[in-house]
Motif scaffolding. Sequence first.
Motif, PDB file in Angstrom:
ATOM      1  N   UNK A  46       0.837  -1.196   0.000  1.00 36.62           N
ATOM      2  CA  UNK A  46       0.000   0.000   0.000  1.00 36.62           C
ATOM      3  C   UNK A  46       0.874   1.248   0.000  1.00 36.62           C
ATOM      4  N   UNK A  47       0.481   2.247  -0.801  1.00 36.89           N
ATOM      5  CA  UNK A  47       1.236   3.494  -0.871  1.00 36.89           C
ATOM      6  C   UNK A  47       0.703   4.476   0.169  1.00 36.89           C
ATOM      7  N   UNK A  48       1.625   5.075   0.901  1.00 40.85           N
ATOM      8  CA  UNK A  48       1.258   6.007   1.969  1.00 40.85           C
ATOM      9  C   UNK A  48       2.030   7.311   1.776  1.00 40.85           C
ATOM     10  N   UNK A  49       1.346   8.456   1.747  1.00 37.89           N
ATOM     11  CA  UNK A  49       2.051   9.734   1.617  1.00 37.89           C
ATOM     12  C   UNK A  49       2.803  10.074   2.902  1.00 37.89           C
ATOM     13  N   UNK A  50       3.992  10.628   2.743  1.00 38.71           N
ATOM     14  CA  UNK A  50       4.797  10.987   3.907  1.00 38.71           C
ATOM     15  C   UNK A  50       4.122  12.044   4.774  1.00 38.71           C
ATOM     16  N   UNK A  51       3.244  12.851   4.160  1.00 33.79           N
ATOM     17  CA  UNK A  51       2.668  13.958   4.932  1.00 33.79           C
ATOM     18  C   UNK A  51       1.664  13.508   5.992  1.00 33.79           C
ATOM     19  N   UNK A  52       1.390  12.183   6.062  1.00 34.11           N
ATOM     20  CA  UNK A  52       0.533  11.701   7.149  1.00 34.11           C
ATOM     21  C   UNK A  52       1.353  11.487   8.425  1.00 34.11           C
ATOM     22  N   UNK A  53       2.675  11.607   8.298  1.00 35.84           N
ATOM     23  CA  UNK A  53       3.561  11.397   9.442  1.00 35.84           C
ATOM     24  C   UNK A  53       3.944  12.728  10.074  1.00 35.84           C
ATOM     25  N   UNK A  54       4.234  12.693  11.358  1.00 36.86           N
ATOM     26  CA  UNK A  54       4.832  13.859  12.000  1.00 36.86           C
ATOM     27  C   UNK A  54       6.288  13.937  11.548  1.00 36.86           C
ATOM     28  N   UNK A  55       6.928  15.059  11.797  1.00 36.32           N
ATOM     29  CA  UNK A  55       8.323  15.208  11.380  1.00 36.32           C
ATOM     30  C   UNK A  55       9.219  14.178  12.071  1.00 36.32           C
ATOM     31  N   UNK A  56       8.924  13.866  13.337  1.00 39.97           N
ATOM     32  CA  UNK A  56       9.723  12.868  14.058  1.00 39.97           C
ATOM     33  C   UNK A  56       9.496  11.471  13.480  1.00 39.97           C
ATOM     34  N   UNK A  57       8.230  11.152  13.185  1.00 43.32           N
ATOM     35  CA  UNK A  57       7.928   9.850  12.593  1.00 43.32           C
ATOM     36  C   UNK A  57       8.590   9.718  11.227  1.00 43.32           C
ATOM     37  N   UNK A  58       8.575  10.806  10.479  1.00 41.60           N
ATOM     38  CA  UNK A  58       9.180  10.765   9.151  1.00 41.60           C
ATOM     39  C   UNK A  58      10.687  10.543   9.243  1.00 41.60           C
TER      40      UNK A  58
ATOM     41  N   UNK B  38      14.273   3.500   5.711  1.00 38.64           N
ATOM     42  CA  UNK B  38      14.341   3.398   4.245  1.00 38.64           C
ATOM     43  C   UNK B  38      15.783   3.532   3.769  1.00 38.64           C
ATOM     44  N   UNK B  39      16.506   4.507   4.324  1.00 42.21           N
ATOM     45  CA  UNK B  39      17.903   4.715   3.928  1.00 42.21           C
ATOM     46  C   UNK B  39      18.778   3.528   4.310  1.00 42.21           C
TER      47      UNK B  39
ATOM     48  N   UNK C 240      16.277  -2.024   9.561  1.00 41.52           N
ATOM     49  CA  UNK C 240      17.388  -1.691  10.452  1.00 41.52           C
ATOM     50  C   UNK C 240      17.086  -2.205  11.854  1.00 41.52           C
ATOM     51  N   UNK C 241      18.113  -2.300  12.664  1.00 42.24           N
ATOM     52  CA  UNK C 241      17.914  -2.650  14.059  1.00 42.24           C
ATOM     53  C   UNK C 241      17.451  -1.425  14.835  1.00 42.24           C
ATOM     54  N   UNK C 242      16.592  -1.629  15.817  1.00 45.06           N
ATOM     55  CA  UNK C 242      16.086  -0.487  16.578  1.00 45.06           C
ATOM     56  C   UNK C 242      17.226   0.263  17.266  1.00 45.06           C
TER      57      UNK C 242
ATOM     58  N   UNK D 217      15.533  -5.442  18.341  1.00 46.57           N
ATOM     59  CA  UNK D 217      14.429  -5.655  17.414  1.00 46.57           C
ATOM     60  C   UNK D 217      14.842  -5.208  16.021  1.00 46.57           C
ATOM     61  N   UNK D 218      14.331  -5.904  15.022  1.00 43.14           N
ATOM     62  CA  UNK D 218      14.503  -5.492  13.639  1.00 43.14           C
ATOM     63  C   UNK D 218      13.254  -4.724  13.210  1.00 43.14           C
ATOM     64  N   UNK D 219      13.454  -3.579  12.596  1.00 39.20           N
ATOM     65  CA  UNK D 219      12.343  -2.757  12.124  1.00 39.20           C
ATOM     66  C   UNK D 219      12.341  -2.776  10.604  1.00 39.20           C
ATOM     67  N   UNK D 220      11.171  -3.004  10.038  1.00 44.26           N
ATOM     68  CA  UNK D 220      11.065  -3.170   8.592  1.00 44.26           C
ATOM     69  C   UNK D 220       9.894  -2.360   8.052  1.00 44.26           C
ATOM     70  N   UNK D 221      10.118  -1.675   6.946  1.00 45.39           N
ATOM     71  CA  UNK D 221       9.062  -0.886   6.311  1.00 45.39           C
ATOM     72  C   UNK D 221       8.005  -1.815   5.722  1.00 45.39           C
ATOM     73  N   UNK D 222       6.720  -1.531   5.991  1.00 39.45           N
ATOM     74  CA  UNK D 222       5.634  -2.365   5.478  1.00 39.45           C
ATOM     75  C   UNK D 222       4.878  -1.706   4.329  1.00 39.45           C
TER      76      UNK D 222
END
Length: 200
Positions: A122-134, A141-142, A147-149, A185-190
């Motif tokens: 699913x595609x999600x626009x970045x603008x739904x995130x706060x600046x910290x979440x982004x 993503x980078x 990445x590991x937490x 923990x491993x964190x992965x983009x969904x």
Amino acid sequence: MAIELYGSSRRVVIVGGDDTEGLLNSQMAALQTDSPILLIKEDEIPGSVREALDRLGVREVILVPSKISDSVKDELRSLYSVEEFPVFSEGKGLFDLRILDIALGLLLGVLLSLVLRRERREKVPMNVLTSDEERVVRSIIDGGGEVGQDELYGLTGFSRPKISRLVAELVERDLIEKTQFKRTFKLKIKKEFISDGWKG
């Protein structure tokens, strides 16, 4: 492959990779138990399999009778709860062969469905995130999407409590996936994030 498709699994099917009959039985075992399959050598558990067992969080092993040495079986029994899967026999007749064909077809269908679902994120626009979440999402993503937490503290400059809170919120919104990996923990983009620029 098992980690990518399942993420985590308390149970796995293990079979000797050089045994054709064992491989057929492993497909049936995986279908019946909804478990990933891991291939090992006759006298060795490869390092990649050990890592997969650790990352998946395995507690139970379904051992398919195949070309596996007693020493390897003993090692598996010392580490996990091991259950042996009944051997498929061609002597049982055409009916069993048809069941196996159906089972293999269903398993391939499930695997294909998982792969397609993974590709159609699913595609999600970045603008739904706060600046910290982004900032957290961008850091993951980078890092190649996973990445590991513990790495996020240095990547974002945020404190541990803040990272924990942001990660919990993103997981709750089903935007990232969090799985146990050793002591972290491993964190992965969904989702697939779309953005014209970074708020910073």
